[in-house]
Design a protein around this motif. Structure first.
Motif, PDB file in Angstrom:
ATOM      1  N   GLU A  45       6.000  -8.870  65.592  1.00 49.29           N
ATOM      2  CA  GLU A  45       6.018  -8.782  66.387  1.00 49.29           C
ATOM      3  C   GLU A  45       5.202  -9.090  67.214  1.00 49.29           C
ATOM      4  OE1 GLU A  45       8.012 -10.765  69.713  1.00 49.29           O
ATOM      5  OE2 GLU A  45       8.535 -10.095  67.764  1.00 49.29           O
ATOM      6  N   LYS A  48       3.342 -11.981  66.916  1.00 50.53           N
ATOM      7  CA  LYS A  48       3.548 -13.556  67.393  1.00 50.53           C
ATOM      8  C   LYS A  48       3.068 -12.741  68.648  1.00 50.53           C
ATOM      9  CE  LYS A  48       7.361 -13.610  64.510  1.00 50.53           C
ATOM     10  NZ  LYS A  48       9.221 -13.240  65.081  1.00 50.53           N
ATOM     11  N   ARG A  49       3.197 -12.176  69.599  1.00 48.51           N
ATOM     12  CA  ARG A  49       3.120 -12.004  70.956  1.00 48.51           C
ATOM     13  C   ARG A  49       1.800 -12.923  71.477  1.00 48.51           C
ATOM     14  NH1 ARG A  49       6.519  -6.995  73.883  1.00 48.51           N
ATOM     15  NH2 ARG A  49       8.531  -7.949  72.658  1.00 48.51           N
ATOM     16  N   THR A  53      -2.691 -13.385  63.576  1.00 51.49           N
ATOM     17  CA  THR A  53      -1.555 -12.871  62.448  1.00 51.49           C
ATOM     18  C   THR A  53      -2.603 -12.428  61.110  1.00 51.49           C
ATOM     19  OG1 THR A  53      -1.380 -15.342  62.023  1.00 51.49           O
ATOM     20  CG2 THR A  53       0.240 -14.304  63.139  1.00 51.49           C
TER      21      THR A  53
END
Length: 114
Positions: A45, A48-49, A53
């Motif tokens: 998460e 994503k935020r 990555t």
């Protein structure tokens, strides 16, 4: 009017911590964790935020962790990341502003900081 130094932070430590923040991606990662609050986010998460990555996120988390700004904790099959250094971030801000306007004739309260 000179202000007293902040005893909890020396120049070398401040430089090291600011160096850890010297990346747009690390600032995005830390910002996402600060917004998430004390419960933190799973590594997925967080990626994503923050828009970061994989190995890049791992690299940035390692640097932020070494600076004492974040933690990573394994919970079951997840890794939970959290910002933990709210006080240290306040101290860094104070470090920058502690001698504000010391070379002028006006106290620092009269000046705006943006």
């Amino acid at each position: 009017m000179k202000q007293t130094p902040i005893p909890d932070l020396d120049l070398a430590l401040a430089a090291s911590t600011f160096a850890a923040l010297g990346s747009e991606q690390r600032l995005m990662v830390l910002g996402a964790l600060v917004r998430a609050g004390p419960d933190g986010l799973s590594i997925g998460e967080l990626g994503k935020r923050a828009g970061v990555t994989g190995s890049t996120l791992t690299h940035h988390m390692k640097i932020l962790s070494q600076a004492g700004l974040v933690t990573q904790e394994k919970q079951g099959r997840s890794i939970i990341c959290a910002a933990v250094a709210y006080q240290e971030l306040n101290i860094l801000s104070e470090f920058l502003l502690r001698e504000c306007c010391a070379d002028t004739n006006q106290p620092h309260e009269d000046h705006q900081h943006d």
